[in-house]
Design a protein around this motif. Structure first.
Motif, PDB file in Angstrom:
ATOM      1  N   ALA A   1       0.837  -1.206   0.000  1.00 61.02           N
ATOM      2  CA  ALA A   1       0.000   0.000   0.000  1.00 61.02           C
ATOM      3  C   ALA A   1       0.869   1.252   0.000  1.00 61.02           C
ATOM      4  CB  ALA A   1      -0.938   0.000   1.208  1.00 61.02           C
ATOM      5  N   LEU A   2       1.959   1.221   0.729  1.00 52.19           N
ATOM      6  CA  LEU A   2       2.867   2.363   0.767  1.00 52.19           C
ATOM      7  C   LEU A   2       3.517   2.622  -0.578  1.00 52.19           C
ATOM      8  CD1 LEU A   2       4.372   1.627   4.240  1.00 52.19           C
ATOM      9  CD2 LEU A   2       3.427   3.844   3.582  1.00 52.19           C
ATOM     10  N   ALA A   3       3.669   1.582  -1.372  1.00 55.85           N
ATOM     11  CA  ALA A   3       4.282   1.739  -2.695  1.00 55.85           C
ATOM     12  C   ALA A   3       3.273   2.243  -3.725  1.00 55.85           C
ATOM     13  CB  ALA A   3       4.870   0.411  -3.153  1.00 55.85           C
ATOM     14  N   GLY A   4       1.997   2.239  -3.373  1.00 54.53           N
ATOM     15  CA  GLY A   4       0.958   2.647  -4.310  1.00 54.53           C
ATOM     16  C   GLY A   4       0.700   4.142  -4.294  1.00 54.53           C
ATOM     17  N   GLU A   5      -0.425   4.512  -4.880  1.00 55.17           N
ATOM     18  CA  GLU A   5      -0.787   5.922  -5.030  1.00 55.17           C
ATOM     19  C   GLU A   5      -1.578   6.490  -3.854  1.00 55.17           C
ATOM     20  OE1 GLU A   5       0.188   8.116  -7.390  1.00 55.17           O
ATOM     21  OE2 GLU A   5       1.500   6.468  -7.952  1.00 55.17           O
ATOM     22  N   ARG A   6      -2.096   5.636  -3.003  1.00 52.86           N
ATOM     23  CA  ARG A   6      -2.943   6.109  -1.913  1.00 52.86           C
ATOM     24  C   ARG A   6      -2.125   6.780  -0.813  1.00 52.86           C
ATOM     25  NH1 ARG A   6      -6.447   1.018  -0.234  1.00 52.86           N
ATOM     26  NH2 ARG A   6      -7.623   2.546   0.962  1.00 52.86           N
ATOM     27  N   TRP A   7      -2.741   7.745  -0.163  1.00 50.04           N
ATOM     28  CA  TRP A   7      -2.156   8.333   1.035  1.00 50.04           C
ATOM     29  C   TRP A   7      -2.259   7.307   2.149  1.00 50.04           C
ATOM     30  CZ3 TRP A   7       0.022  13.099   2.119  1.00 50.04           C
ATOM     31  CH2 TRP A   7       0.033  14.016   1.055  1.00 50.04           C
ATOM     32  N   ILE A   8      -1.280   7.282   3.022  1.00 54.00           N
ATOM     33  CA  ILE A   8      -1.254   6.386   4.172  1.00 54.00           C
ATOM     34  C   ILE A   8      -1.449   7.233   5.425  1.00 54.00           C
ATOM     35  CG2 ILE A   8       0.105   4.693   5.463  1.00 54.00           C
ATOM     36  CD1 ILE A   8      -0.534   3.931   2.476  1.00 54.00           C
ATOM     37  N   VAL A   9      -2.368   6.803   6.270  1.00 54.12           N
ATOM     38  CA  VAL A   9      -2.569   7.449   7.565  1.00 54.12           C
ATOM     39  C   VAL A   9      -2.376   6.363   8.616  1.00 54.12           C
ATOM     40  CG1 VAL A   9      -4.127   8.751   9.047  1.00 54.12           C
ATOM     41  CG2 VAL A   9      -4.226   9.066   6.552  1.00 54.12           C
ATOM     42  N   ALA A  10      -1.329   6.488   9.409  1.00 59.97           N
ATOM     43  CA  ALA A  10      -1.024   5.498  10.435  1.00 59.97           C
ATOM     44  C   ALA A  10      -1.221   6.120  11.807  1.00 59.97           C
ATOM     45  CB  ALA A  10       0.411   5.008  10.288  1.00 59.97           C
ATOM     46  N   CYS A  11      -1.875   5.371  12.682  1.00 61.09           N
ATOM     47  CA  CYS A  11      -2.000   5.781  14.073  1.00 61.09           C
ATOM     48  C   CYS A  11      -1.060   4.914  14.881  1.00 61.09           C
ATOM     49  CB  CYS A  11      -3.430   5.613  14.576  1.00 61.09           C
ATOM     50  SG  CYS A  11      -3.626   6.214  16.272  1.00 61.09           S
ATOM     51  N   LEU A  12      -0.132   5.550  15.575  1.00 61.94           N
ATOM     52  CA  LEU A  12       0.826   4.858  16.421  1.00 61.94           C
ATOM     53  C   LEU A  12       0.308   4.917  17.847  1.00 61.94           C
ATOM     54  CD1 LEU A  12       4.010   6.423  14.834  1.00 61.94           C
ATOM     55  CD2 LEU A  12       2.888   4.295  14.213  1.00 61.94           C
ATOM     56  N   CYS A  13       0.132   3.744  18.449  1.00 61.89           N
ATOM     57  CA  CYS A  13      -0.529   3.677  19.747  1.00 61.89           C
ATOM     58  C   CYS A  13       0.119   2.597  20.599  1.00 61.89           C
ATOM     59  CB  CYS A  13      -2.003   3.365  19.533  1.00 61.89           C
ATOM     60  SG  CYS A  13      -2.223   1.768  18.708  1.00 61.89           S
ATOM     61  N   ALA A  14      -0.466   2.365  21.760  1.00 64.95           N
ATOM     62  CA  ALA A  14      -0.034   1.286  22.652  1.00 64.95           C
ATOM     63  C   ALA A  14      -1.273   0.684  23.298  1.00 64.95           C
ATOM     64  CB  ALA A  14       0.921   1.816  23.716  1.00 64.95           C
ATOM     65  N   ALA A  15      -1.279  -0.623  23.435  1.00 67.36           N
ATOM     66  CA  ALA A  15      -2.449  -1.328  23.972  1.00 67.36           C
ATOM     67  C   ALA A  15      -2.800  -0.876  25.385  1.00 67.36           C
ATOM     68  CB  ALA A  15      -2.210  -2.830  23.940  1.00 67.36           C
ATOM     69  N   TRP A  16      -1.818  -0.509  26.181  1.00 62.27           N
ATOM     70  CA  TRP A  16      -2.070  -0.116  27.567  1.00 62.27           C
ATOM     71  C   TRP A  16      -2.630   1.297  27.702  1.00 62.27           C
ATOM     72  CZ3 TRP A  16       0.512   4.285  28.450  1.00 62.27           C
ATOM     73  CH2 TRP A  16       1.673   4.522  27.715  1.00 62.27           C
ATOM     74  N   CYS A  17      -2.611   2.059  26.631  1.00 66.44           N
ATOM     75  CA  CYS A  17      -2.994   3.475  26.671  1.00 66.44           C
ATOM     76  C   CYS A  17      -4.514   3.636  26.583  1.00 66.44           C
ATOM     77  CB  CYS A  17      -2.309   4.213  25.522  1.00 66.44           C
ATOM     78  SG  CYS A  17      -2.838   5.929  25.340  1.00 66.44           S
ATOM     79  N   GLY A  18      -5.107   4.182  27.617  1.00 67.21           N
ATOM     80  CA  GLY A  18      -6.549   4.418  27.627  1.00 67.21           C
ATOM     81  C   GLY A  18      -6.995   5.396  26.561  1.00 67.21           C
ATOM     82  N   THR A  19      -6.190   6.422  26.300  1.00 69.88           N
ATOM     83  CA  THR A  19      -6.529   7.389  25.251  1.00 69.88           C
ATOM     84  C   THR A  19      -6.558   6.706  23.893  1.00 69.88           C
ATOM     85  OG1 THR A  19      -5.534   9.186  26.531  1.00 69.88           O
ATOM     86  CG2 THR A  19      -5.857   9.576  24.180  1.00 69.88           C
ATOM     87  N   CYS A  20      -5.594   5.821  23.655  1.00 62.59           N
ATOM     88  CA  CYS A  20      -5.565   5.091  22.384  1.00 62.59           C
ATOM     89  C   CYS A  20      -6.801   4.208  22.235  1.00 62.59           C
ATOM     90  CB  CYS A  20      -4.313   4.226  22.277  1.00 62.59           C
ATOM     91  SG  CYS A  20      -2.786   5.172  22.098  1.00 62.59           S
ATOM     92  N   ALA A  21      -7.171   3.531  23.300  1.00 59.06           N
ATOM     93  CA  ALA A  21      -8.335   2.648  23.241  1.00 59.06           C
ATOM     94  C   ALA A  21      -9.586   3.432  22.886  1.00 59.06           C
ATOM     95  CB  ALA A  21      -8.514   1.925  24.575  1.00 59.06           C
ATOM     96  N   SER A  22      -9.734   4.616  23.461  1.00 54.06           N
ATOM     97  CA  SER A  22     -10.913   5.416  23.144  1.00 54.06           C
ATOM     98  C   SER A  22     -10.793   6.088  21.779  1.00 54.06           C
ATOM     99  CB  SER A  22     -11.172   6.462  24.237  1.00 54.06           C
ATOM    100  OG  SER A  22     -10.112   7.374  24.331  1.00 54.06           O
ATOM    101  N   TYR A  23      -9.566   6.317  21.300  1.00 52.58           N
ATOM    102  CA  TYR A  23      -9.355   6.950  19.998  1.00 52.58           C
ATOM    103  C   TYR A  23      -9.602   5.985  18.845  1.00 52.58           C
ATOM    104  CZ  TYR A  23      -7.226   9.905  16.416  1.00 52.58           C
ATOM    105  OH  TYR A  23      -6.996  10.658  15.294  1.00 52.58           O
ATOM    106  N   ARG A  24      -9.586   4.704  19.112  1.00 54.42           N
ATOM    107  CA  ARG A  24      -9.739   3.711  18.043  1.00 54.42           C
ATOM    108  C   ARG A  24     -11.032   3.938  17.254  1.00 54.42           C
ATOM    109  NH1 ARG A  24      -7.099  -1.145  16.318  1.00 54.42           N
ATOM    110  NH2 ARG A  24      -7.988  -1.376  14.260  1.00 54.42           N
ATOM    111  N   ALA A  25     -12.137   4.208  17.936  1.00 56.18           N
ATOM    112  CA  ALA A  25     -13.412   4.456  17.246  1.00 56.18           C
ATOM    113  C   ALA A  25     -13.322   5.723  16.397  1.00 56.18           C
ATOM    114  CB  ALA A  25     -14.546   4.560  18.254  1.00 56.18           C
ATOM    115  N   THR A  26     -12.640   6.728  16.897  1.00 60.55           N
ATOM    116  CA  THR A  26     -12.456   7.972  16.149  1.00 60.55           C
ATOM    117  C   THR A  26     -11.624   7.710  14.894  1.00 60.55           C
ATOM    118  OG1 THR A  26     -12.571   9.251  18.189  1.00 60.55           O
ATOM    119  CG2 THR A  26     -11.547  10.330  16.306  1.00 60.55           C
TER     120      THR A  26
END
Length: 141
Positions: A17-42
């Motif tokens: 996918a990175l080699a293709g034409e699409r833009w890549i949006v990556a979210c870097l998170c950690a399983a223990w992070c409460g903010t990340c867990a709630s951000y997943r739906a967003t």
């Protein structure tokens, strides 16, 4: 599900996918992070609003071999990339509206405009050397 969660079985798919034409949006998170867990739906909502882009969720501890050297200071951290050009790398407020506007405005830039920003901004130049997800994944394969 509109985004892909990086795992050992789909690394080549993400690399492709990175080699293709699409833009890549990556979210870097950690399983223990409460903010990340709630951000997943967003993040999923954001991916649904931008079906033309490739969204990937990356747990920085599960995939330390890929992103271990990235300086993730806080969560959630977004990495937005087109081809080999890292257009954004930084912590985001966990707000769908802000993330949507960031993705929208970033993807509106041409590769030439991104190159100009990279040439004229040391932080963006550093992103190219240290945060390029394509390079990080390729080196981890």
């Amino acid at each position: 599900m509109h985004s892909l969660t990086l795992n050992s079985e789909n690394r080549e798919e993400v690399t492709a996918a990175l080699a293709g034409e699409r833009w890549i949006v990556a979210c870097l998170c950690a399983a223990w992070c409460g903010t990340c867990a709630s951000y997943r739906a967003t993040f999923e909502e954001l991916a649904a609003r931008h079906p033309d882009k490739f969204f990937v969720w990356i747990d920085i501890e599960d995939h330390a071999d890929v992103v271990g050297d990235l300086d993730v200071e806080n969560f959630p951290t977004l990495l937005i990339q087109h081809h080999d050009l890292v257009a954004f790398f930084g912590t985001m407020l966990p707000d769908a509206g802000i993330a949507h506007r960031l993705v929208q405005s970033t993807a509106a830039q041409s590769d030439e405009e991104l190159q100009e920003l990279i040439i004229n901004n040391q932080e963006r130049a550093d992103w190219q050397r240290h945060c390029n997800l394509h390079t990080l994944l390729r080196d981890a394969l």
